[in-house]
Each structure stands twice: as structure tokens, then as C-alpha cells.
Design an enzyme around this catalytic site. Sequence first.
Site, mmCIF file in Angstrom:
data_model
loop_
_atom_site.group_PDB
_atom_site.id
_atom_site.type_symbol
_atom_site.label_atom_id
_atom_site.label_comp_id
_atom_site.label_asym_id
_atom_site.label_seq_id
_atom_site.Cartn_x
_atom_site.Cartn_y
_atom_site.Cartn_z
ATOM 1 N N ASN A 84 26.281 36.081 35.581
ATOM 2 C CA ASN A 84 27.274 35.861 36.624
ATOM 3 C C ASN A 84 27.162 36.935 37.724
ATOM 4 O OD1 ASN A 84 29.985 35.263 38.001
ATOM 5 N ND2 ASN A 84 29.737 33.588 36.552
ATOM 6 N N ARG A 85 28.249 37.194 38.429
ATOM 7 C CA ARG A 85 28.126 37.922 39.698
ATOM 8 C C ARG A 85 28.517 39.393 39.611
ATOM 9 N NH1 ARG A 85 29.506 32.677 40.456
ATOM 10 N NH2 ARG A 85 28.090 31.598 41.866
ATOM 11 N N HIS A 110 23.378 36.339 38.253
ATOM 12 C CA HIS A 110 22.506 36.063 37.107
ATOM 13 C C HIS A 110 21.208 36.884 37.096
ATOM 14 C CE1 HIS A 110 25.226 33.052 35.866
ATOM 15 N NE2 HIS A 110 24.747 32.013 36.506
ATOM 16 N N HIS A 180 22.889 29.854 29.233
ATOM 17 C CA HIS A 180 23.375 28.989 30.307
ATOM 18 C C HIS A 180 23.100 27.505 30.020
ATOM 19 C CE1 HIS A 180 24.484 27.859 34.350
ATOM 20 N NE2 HIS A 180 24.726 29.117 34.670
ATOM 21 N N TYR A 182 23.706 23.661 29.667
ATOM 22 C CA TYR A 182 24.609 22.632 30.188
ATOM 23 C C TYR A 182 24.688 21.553 29.109
ATOM 24 C CZ TYR A 182 23.776 24.282 35.036
ATOM 25 O OH TYR A 182 23.669 25.004 36.194
ATOM 26 N N ASP A 251 34.677 26.638 37.710
ATOM 27 C CA ASP A 251 33.630 27.661 37.710
ATOM 28 C C ASP A 251 34.353 28.994 37.554
ATOM 29 O OD1 ASP A 251 31.342 29.104 37.913
ATOM 30 O OD2 ASP A 251 30.708 28.308 39.858
ATOM 31 N N GLN A 291 33.016 31.604 30.635
ATOM 32 C CA GLN A 291 32.892 30.945 31.931
ATOM 33 C C GLN A 291 32.799 29.450 31.693
ATOM 34 O OE1 GLN A 291 32.804 32.736 34.823
ATOM 35 N NE2 GLN A 291 32.303 31.135 36.297
ATOM 36 N N GLU A 318 29.929 29.583 28.880
ATOM 37 C CA GLU A 318 29.093 30.779 28.824
ATOM 38 C C GLU A 318 29.934 31.971 28.367
ATOM 39 O OE1 GLU A 318 27.331 31.157 32.874
ATOM 40 O OE2 GLU A 318 28.132 29.146 33.073
HETATM 41 C C1 BGC Z 1 28.034 30.199 37.747
HETATM 42 C C2 BGC Z 1 27.972 29.255 38.917
HETATM 43 C C3 BGC Z 1 26.542 29.159 39.335
HETATM 44 C C4 BGC Z 1 25.737 28.638 38.175
HETATM 45 C C5 BGC Z 1 24.290 28.584 38.523
HETATM 46 C C6 BGC Z 1 27.249 29.617 36.636
HETATM 47 O O1 BGC Z 1 27.258 30.485 35.565
HETATM 48 O O2 BGC Z 1 29.355 30.441 37.358
HETATM 49 O O3 BGC Z 1 28.752 29.696 40.004
HETATM 50 O O4 BGC Z 1 26.369 28.359 40.446
HETATM 51 O O5 BGC Z 1 25.920 29.458 37.065
HETATM 52 O O6 BGC Z 1 23.703 27.557 37.904
#
Ligand code: BGC
Length: 356
Positions: A84-85, A110, A180, A182, A251, A291, A318
Site C-alpha cells: 500500500n501507500r 506497493h 494481493h 483478487y 479501497d 485492506q 490484504e
Molecule cells: C490498493 C489500491 C490499488 C491496488 C493496485 C490495492 O491494494 O489499495 O488502491 O489501486 O492495490 O492494484
Amino acid sequence: MINTAIPCSEPWGMLPGSQPVRLFTLRNAQGMKVAISDLGATLVSWLAPDRAGRLGDVVLGHDTPAEYLASTAYMGAIVGRWANRIAGARFVLDGVEYTLDRNEGPNLLHGGNAGFHRALWDAEEDDGGLVMRLHSEEGEAGFPGNVDVTVRYSLDDEGELSIEYGARSDAPTPINLTNHAYFNLTGEPGTDIRGHVVSIESDRFFEVDAALIPCSESLVAGNAFDFRQSAPIGARLDWPHAQLTIAGGFDHCYVLPGTALEGRPVREVARAYDPTSGRELTVSTDQRGLQFYTGNFLDDEPGRNGSRYARHAGFCLEAGAFPNEINRLERDHLIVRPDKPYRQVTKYRLGVAANA
Ligand code: BGC
């Protein structure tokens, strides 16, 4: 007869520079097959039975290593050094300011430009599981410390995929890893996840600003973010809420129960159920943050077997630290030091719901 305890591996194409990529398969007695690549230590595919025993793939994935390298979706990958950020792509540690890669506007996302998700990991079988190792040099993406990361995947006969993370560093540095994946439990490519019924054991989440950086904690009670009782994702996406508008869906990081910063037990924190297939996913972790991301940025992403993934084709749960937590006041627990390694355990269990 297949010995389900031994992961098998097969070639899976080449990276530029002729480095071979491999795909490893874990199996269990239920017939589940989990494919993991050494490219990004990525969970590429998870074939799991539905209520009629038919196998379907419950995670989104691409067909080739080249598609993984080209994508910005981080599908199924291990994300690091910081998942994340990090706001402003900077942090201060022991009086020194570190400037990181800015790979999303002014922020780090990331792991920065390179990121663990695009690295080729060393992989070896270990007592029925698969151990992936990666060395990350001091200065990578701007982070201090030479770091050695280990991720162990294992699958048991109850359908639980355990991911055990470890990392050591020769100098103090922040580390926050996650997977990550999905999920789309229907097993049908091209469908969306609106019908999935989700529960998350949390009464608080972080509101975000326009750059998706957490800005304040907010209670879930009485609004779209309340998944303490299970609710269909689609109905919640349609619920008017300024935070859903900002992010184009969910998100957001949920604050998981328990006040301990470290040494937390692994506990069940979330579930997702797909009424069409009967499949149910349970998430357990020792982390503080979860997340919940509803694939808001997926936009005609190349999918498996020539399919395409649109917005909300999958959701991620996540587990990790809070986004940008390294820039909060209380953050010592996030610093890995030579005498203090990083540890994380997160488990995803797949089955058919009892009432399915
Ligand atoms: C984030 C999203 C991001 C994505 C990228 C997620 O973990 O929270 O904001 O765009 O990852 O695929």
C-alpha cells in the site's frame, strides 16, 4: 497416486534476459490445486470445488509472465517492501529522512518502481510447502538495510492456504508485506463480485483523501462500511457514501480487533460467501489492518484463458500494517532491526459453506 505433500513444478516461460520462470503446484486431498510462480512469489491460480464438487479458479490471474510484468494490478503477488501507500514517498527513521520511489503521483505504492511483485524469487520445496526467498539490496526504492525475505506457502487438507512471512535486515528499516490475490469465488471469468456476501470483524476503518492516503479513523456503525453482519458487496457499493465515491468502491483499511501492536494471535477476521457456487472464503491473520479492495481500477485487464477483467471482477482482502502507518506517531513496531525480524501469518481457507 499423486503424493499431495510434494509440490511439483513446471517451466512457465522466460523473462526478458532469458531467465526461466516456474510454476509450482500445491495439491490437497480434496483435489484443490494452488499454482504459485517464482515471479513475484505470485498466487497464480487456486482451483477449488463448488457445492457440486466442480473445480473452478477462485483467484484472478494472467496467462503469461509477460502479462504479469506489464500489469499494474499486482494480481496474487507478494507486495513489498511496503504494501500500500507511503504518503509523500518519505519517512524519518532514527533522525534520517529517507526518500522513496514516487510511483503513484507524489506517493509510494506497493514497494515502488521495482517492487517484490516483479522480482524472480528463489523457490524450494520444504516439508510439503513451498518456500520463496528474495534478497532486497539496501537502497532499493530508497529503503535502508539489506533485507532477506522468506515467504512460505502451504496448503492443508481442510483447504487452508497458509502464508508465513519472514524478513531480516542488517539495518533498521520498515517492512510491510501482503498478498494481493483478487478473489472471485464464482470460478467464472468475466463475472463480477457484487453477489458475494462479505463479513469483516471490525468496527472502524480509515477514511482516505483523494490520493487514497488514510486521513482519519471512522466508525462503521450505520453506514456502507459496516460488514460486522454479512452483506452483499453489490448492495453496499450502491449505498451513497462520499468515501465510496472517492475510491470508486471499497479501497479502505479496516482496523482489526485487539490493541496489541505485536505478538498478536492469528484469528479469523473476514469471510466471503458466493451463493451461486456455495464457496466460502475465510481469512485469518495476526495483522492489525485489512485492506478491502473491490478491484475498482480493473479496466479491461487481460485475464486467464483470453478473458478480460472489468471493474469489480475480483476483491482483495490484504492483511498488513495500516497504509502510511510508518508516518504515524506510534510506529516502532513496524521497524525491523538486525535483532528483530519481521513476522506475519495470514491464512485463506476455502470450502463450501455449511448451508450451501
Ligand atoms: C490498493 C489500491 C490499488 C491496488 C493496485 C490495492 O491494494 O489499495 O488502491 O489501486 O492495490 O492494484
